[in-house]
Design an enzyme around this catalytic site. Structure first.
Site, short mmCIF file in Angstrom:
data_model
loop_
_atom_site.label_atom_id
_atom_site.label_comp_id
_atom_site.label_asym_id
_atom_site.label_seq_id
_atom_site.Cartn_x
_atom_site.Cartn_y
_atom_site.Cartn_z
N ASP A 123 0.83 -1.21 0.00
CA ASP A 123 0.00 0.00 0.00
C ASP A 123 0.87 1.26 0.00
O ASP A 123 2.08 1.21 0.28
CB ASP A 123 -0.89 -0.04 1.26
CG ASP A 123 -2.20 0.70 1.09
OD1 ASP A 123 -2.33 1.51 0.16
OD2 ASP A 123 -3.10 0.49 1.93
N ASP A 160 -10.97 1.93 -3.04
CA ASP A 160 -11.52 1.69 -1.70
C ASP A 160 -13.04 1.76 -1.72
O ASP A 160 -13.69 1.47 -0.72
CB ASP A 160 -10.96 2.73 -0.71
CG ASP A 160 -9.62 2.29 -0.14
OD1 ASP A 160 -9.26 1.11 -0.31
OD2 ASP A 160 -8.93 3.13 0.46
C1 DGJ Z 1 -5.90 1.74 2.09
C2 DGJ Z 1 -6.31 0.52 1.31
O1 DGJ Z 1 -6.85 0.88 0.08
C3 DGJ Z 1 -7.29 -0.28 2.14
O2 DGJ Z 1 -7.75 -1.39 1.41
C4 DGJ Z 1 -6.60 -0.71 3.40
O3 DGJ Z 1 -5.54 -1.57 3.09
C5 DGJ Z 1 -6.11 0.51 4.16
N1 DGJ Z 1 -5.28 1.34 3.32
C6 DGJ Z 1 -5.32 0.10 5.37
O4 DGJ Z 1 -4.72 1.15 6.00
#
Ligand code: DGJ
Length: 701
Positions: free
Chosen positions: A456, A524
């Site tokens: 991430d 997300d």
């Molecule tokens: C952003 C990601 O897109 C989410 O799926 C998740 O992993 C969060 N970060 C965790 O902090």
């Protein structure tokens, strides 16, 4: 195939259905000749022999015609290359030589600027089985020790030239967090249309891709479409220039501004990212399928293998995680047929909220007293693979790493360090930072049986300073190269581990990261209705094989509280790599049983979905939408109805990619249909009400 003509100064690249030609004039100008349907060498020579129209007063004879635009001389268009040494800015280059590498399908044209002592090589590659032309540029300081450095202010990968037409329409994918990849098409007006990111990562705001069709005449399945896509995961720019005489050129490369990429010392070189281009006569759908096929064949690692159904803990448990609860989720996930269990954020350091722990990549001893091994073992015993979340490029100030190395973050001396989500960006341009991350991640993957890493990146660059470095601007490109180097090294050392690219959802999706990761987290936003539009945009460029999509809880917890049936959520997420992200401990027995059936169905169709040719039958726009996948004699249709009005039956959906002379059995109804009927009359979906959805499987009989 690459052919040489015109007495040695003309080159014709030929792909599956298209061709690309360029030539070097007697005055050593490298001019564009053709990009479009296949030509013969004689056709290309005819084009080269055509007398050029005299330019309008005040216009340059070169503008709009050159293959690569250097700064200076008789040029007023946006330069692709802008360099300077202490006394001289711009480039006057001379042709040095050409190399055709038939094995690699690569054409290399070498130039030099004797004043800067800069070697410039333009690279072209077009494979026989594809219509994608890959272009990139390399620079090399060919001077001797002691010569001044060459400051590279801008070095685009390539400039694409479109043929003269009455007008152009521009397609782009724009967005923001939780609303990525939304398709918009608009007429191109005179001037420059600039897309890009000045954020240090690809960004949620634009995918590095454009598509142009002449006079807005292309449709989903017909007409000429030109596309360009950049493979770079840092700041970038694509500038579409509509020139005064109506010509269009598209430049693209790393960096947003022209204020400095890097500085080359004698002996040093720079390789730009690839800026790929595609011409298709098959409309937007044909262009997408060509991009997909090329990525599966040439870009995405191990793309011939389908991706497993995963469970991800993020929406179920947030930061509030622990071993017993993850074990409970894993048991439920396994019972549904999930194949990969991923523990998201919160397993490491003091990461009980987003204000601490980033940088400390050891399991939290309160949450995982025996480390990750016991959970991984149980996950494996349940028959699933085990995955973890990391965000290696970041650090919370409240972390052991930052306390030990506050100098490792990007910052300017004496200035405040801007925090987003309570985190700072590590300076991956520094070799010591890269080495530290390598040791941490290699240790993690060696210490526990991890099969999958979700990588991430949750904030943009702000204070991109590098105290003590003579040319700190190079941090921007060096960070991306540092990231790529780490991923390459980890993949080589742990070839069984798969990687997912995530950046707060779809903030880092591009051809560069896709050449090093197995799939991407699309957004997300897991609302199944919003997702249809996001997926529609995503599919313009990228294949379903890399597009992760989760079924989450209803009402939707992340964004909008929308209620939707499990059916609608599954059929939406089945358009890519299916995952489940809901809190399974709250799902009823009936929901779990239904979910089990959907997962089983997905496993039956996933090869067709992930690896087949994709046809967008109807775009999501409020009513009925549908997408179809075809692989060999099998086909799958996913249909979604947002809302039914006035009791009207949704129209039949006309299928694509089938043999009109063949017959197809629909697995859902048992009925056998003529291919011609499905192609012409179409498929009655029977969908009704709001947020209805269905899967149809067809097999050639
Ligand atoms: C952003 C990601 O897109 C989410 O799926 C998740 O992993 C969060 N970060 C965790 O902090």
């Amino acid at each position: 195939m690459i052919e040489t003509g015109g007495g040695g100064g003309l080159w014709l690249l030929t792909g599956r259905t298209s061709g690309y030609a360029l030539h070097l004039t007697d005055r050593a100008e490298l001019l564009h000749l053709h990009w479009g349907p296949r030509l013969t060498l004689a056709d290309a020579e005819e084009l080269a022999a055509e007398p050029q129209r005299p330019p309008w007063p005040f216009e340059s004879p070169l503008d709009g015609r050159e293959e690569y635009v250097v700064e200076g001389g008789p040029r007023f268009v946006r330069p692709a290359l802008s360099v300077r040494t202490p006394d001289v800015r711009g480039t006057q280059w001379r042709f040095e030589g050409v190399r055709v590498d038939a094995d690699a399908d690569e054409l290399r044209l070498r130039f030099t600027d004797p004043v800067h002592r800069l070697g410039i090589t333009l690279h072209y590659r077009m494979r026989d089985d594809s219509d994608v032309v890959e272009r990139w540029t390399t620079l090399r300081h060919e001077g001797a020790p002691g010569d001044p450095h060459v400051e590279v202010l801008r070095a685009d990968a390539a400039v694409w030239t479109l043929p003269a037409r009455d007008g152009w329409r521009l397609g782009q994918l724009h967005g923001r967090w939780a609303a990525e990849s939304r398709l918009v098409r608009s007429p191109l007006t005179p001037g420059d249309k600039v897309l890009g990111s000045r954020r240090g990562h690809t960004g949620h705001q634009h995918l590095p891709w454009v598509a142009l069709d002449a006079e807005g005449a292309a449709t989903e399945e017909s007409g000429e479409v030109y596309g360009c896509a950049l493979g770079w995961s840092g700041s970038w720019r694509i500038a579409v220039q509509h020139l005064p005489d109506g010509g269009v050129q598209i430049g693209g490369g790393a960096g947003y501004d022209d204020s400095g990429l890097l500085s080359l010392a004698p002996g040093e070189s720079y390789t730009s990212p690839v800026f790929a281009g595609l011409w298709s006569a098959g409309g937007f759908g044909g262009a997408s399928r060509e991009w997909h096929a090329w990525q599966l064949a040439r870009v995405v690692p191990d793309a011939g293998r389908t991706r497993p159904v995963l469970f991800n803990s993020w929406e179920a448990t947030g930061f509030d995680i622990g071993e017993p609860q993850q074990r409970a989720l894993a048991r439920r996930a396994a019972a549904l047929g999930v194949e990969l269990f991923v523990v998201d954020d919160g397993w490491f350091g003091a990461r009980t909220h987003d204000g601490a722990g980033l940088g400390d990549w050891t399991p939290n001893p309160d949450r995982f007293p025996g480390g990750l091994g016991p959970l991984a073992d149980e996950v494996h015993a349940l028959g699933m693979e085990f995955g973890i979340w990391v965000e290696p490029e970041m650090v919370n100030p409240d972390s052991a790493l930052y306390r030990a190395h506050p100098e490792w973050v990007q910052h300017h001396p004496g200035r405040a360090r801007t925090e987003f989500r309570n985190q700072l960006v590590l300076n991956l341009a520094r070799p010591d930072v890269r080495e530290h991350l390598w040791e941490q991640l290699d240790g993690l993957l060696s210490g526990a049986p991890v099969d999958y890493v979700k990588w991430d990146f949750n904030r943009c660059f702000t204070d991109a300073g590098w105290p003590g470095e003579a040319y700190p601007a190079r941090l921007w490109t060096a960070h991306v190269h540092g990231l790529y180097g780490l991923l390459d090294r980890l993949r080589a050392a742990h070839p069984r581990v798969a990687f997912e690219s995530c950046s707060g959802g779809g903030g880092r999706i591009d051809l560069g990261i896709l050449s090093r990761t197995d799939q991407v987290w699309t957004s997300d936003n897991t609302d199944p209705l919003d997702r249809l539009a996001i997926q529609h945009g995503f599919s313009q460029l990228h294949p379903a094989r890399v597009m992760a999509a989760w079924v989450t809880d209803s009402p939707n917890t992340q964004l909008n509280g929308r209620r939707s049936s499990l059916r609608f959520r599954f059929v939406s997420a089945m358009a890519g790599v299916l995952g489940i992200g809901g809190d399974l401990t709250r799902w009823s027995e009936a929901e779990l049983a239904e979910a089990r059936d959907w997962v089983a169905l997905y496993k039956e169709i996933r090869e067709v979905v992930q690896l087949g040719a994709q046809y967008r039958l109807r775009a999501p726009s409020g009513g009925l939408s549908a997408v179809q996948y075809v692989r060999g004699g099998e086909s799958v249709v996913l249909a979604h109805l947002q809302a039914q009005h006035h009791g009207e039956r949704p129209p039949p959906v006309r299928l694509r990619g089938l043999d009109p002379a063949a017959a197809y059995r629909c697995e859902e109804t048992g009925a056998v249909h003529g291919g011609a009927v499905l192609l012409h009359r179409g498929l009655e979906t029977g969908l009704r009400g709001d947020l209805d959805a269905a899967v149809f499987r067809f097999r050639r009989v």
